[in-house]
Scaffold this motif. Sequence first.
Motif, PDB file in Angstrom:
ATOM      1  N   ARG A   1      -3.126  13.338   2.388  1.00  0.00           N
ATOM      2  CA  ARG A   1      -3.782  12.037   1.949  1.00  0.00           C
ATOM      3  C   ARG A   1      -3.737  10.826   3.172  1.00  0.00           C
ATOM      4  O   ARG A   1      -4.501  10.216   3.114  1.00  0.00           O
ATOM      5  N   ASP A   2      -2.494  11.093   3.896  1.00  0.00           N
ATOM      6  CA  ASP A   2      -2.306   9.990   4.720  1.00  0.00           C
ATOM      7  C   ASP A   2      -2.879  10.421   6.084  1.00  0.00           C
ATOM      8  O   ASP A   2      -3.708  10.251   6.642  1.00  0.00           O
TER       9      ASP A   2
ATOM     10  N   SER B   1       0.886  -1.142  -0.117  1.00  0.00           N
ATOM     11  CA  SER B   1      -0.111  -0.024   0.248  1.00  0.00           C
ATOM     12  C   SER B   1       0.874   1.183  -0.266  1.00  0.00           C
ATOM     13  O   SER B   1       2.038   1.141   0.145  1.00  0.00           O
ATOM     14  N   ASP B   2       0.410   2.286  -0.292  1.00  0.00           N
ATOM     15  CA  ASP B   2       1.058   3.738  -0.518  1.00  0.00           C
ATOM     16  C   ASP B   2       1.538   3.991   1.035  1.00  0.00           C
ATOM     17  O   ASP B   2       2.685   4.546   1.259  1.00  0.00           O
ATOM     18  N   SER B   3       0.686   3.459   2.032  1.00  0.00           N
ATOM     19  CA  SER B   3       1.155   3.972   3.391  1.00  0.00           C
ATOM     20  C   SER B   3       2.249   3.169   3.693  1.00  0.00           C
ATOM     21  O   SER B   3       3.571   3.486   4.519  1.00  0.00           O
ATOM     22  N   GLU B   4       2.306   1.641   3.382  1.00  0.00           N
ATOM     23  CA  GLU B   4       3.604   0.937   3.642  1.00  0.00           C
ATOM     24  C   GLU B   4       4.912   1.536   2.855  1.00  0.00           C
ATOM     25  O   GLU B   4       5.834   1.523   3.526  1.00  0.00           O
ATOM     26  N   LYS B   5       4.652   2.126   1.606  1.00  0.00           N
ATOM     27  CA  LYS B   5       5.777   2.517   0.778  1.00  0.00           C
ATOM     28  C   LYS B   5       6.438   4.004   1.622  1.00  0.00           C
ATOM     29  O   LYS B   5       7.390   4.017   1.606  1.00  0.00           O
ATOM     30  N   PHE B   6       5.445   4.547   2.214  1.00  0.00           N
ATOM     31  CA  PHE B   6       5.786   5.809   2.707  1.00  0.00           C
ATOM     32  C   PHE B   6       6.525   5.445   3.850  1.00  0.00           C
ATOM     33  O   PHE B   6       7.533   6.095   4.236  1.00  0.00           O
ATOM     34  N   GLU B   7       6.098   4.442   4.751  1.00  0.00           N
ATOM     35  CA  GLU B   7       6.663   3.958   6.082  1.00  0.00           C
ATOM     36  C   GLU B   7       8.183   3.525   5.603  1.00  0.00           C
ATOM     37  O   GLU B   7       9.041   3.719   6.346  1.00  0.00           O
TER      38      GLU B   7
ATOM     39  N   GLN C   1       1.135  14.480  -0.129  1.00  0.00           N
ATOM     40  CA  GLN C   1       1.204  13.077   0.284  1.00  0.00           C
ATOM     41  C   GLN C   1       0.867  12.803   2.066  1.00  0.00           C
ATOM     42  O   GLN C   1       0.015  11.915   2.229  1.00  0.00           O
ATOM     43  N   THR C   2       1.262  14.045   2.460  1.00  0.00           N
ATOM     44  CA  THR C   2       0.932  13.941   4.119  1.00  0.00           C
ATOM     45  C   THR C   2      -0.557  14.339   4.423  1.00  0.00           C
ATOM     46  O   THR C   2      -1.199  13.661   5.168  1.00  0.00           O
TER      47      THR C   2
END
Length: 83
Positions: A82-83, A2-8, A79-80
């Motif tokens: 959206r999260d 997921s996008d959040s996993e990528k961001f993390e 991005q922030t």
Amino acid sequence: MSDSEKFERLAAKHERIDEERLAAVTDWVDYITENPPEVWGPQQNAVVDSQLESAQQTGLSAEHEQRVRDVARQLKAEQTDRD
């Protein structure tokens, strides 16, 4: 992934890089504290000269670099949001 996993994962990578940079700065401070300027001065000059030469070879203006930084900040903010 997921996008959040990528961001993390990206945030963790940036944190690791920051820690590595801090360790390198600490090592450099130790080195220049233990050695006279005649030893580390020419080394530091070589690094700075190399960085300046590399920057000049890109042919990019300071204005272009600032635009790139501005876009990066904007994308990060979006991005922030959206999260």
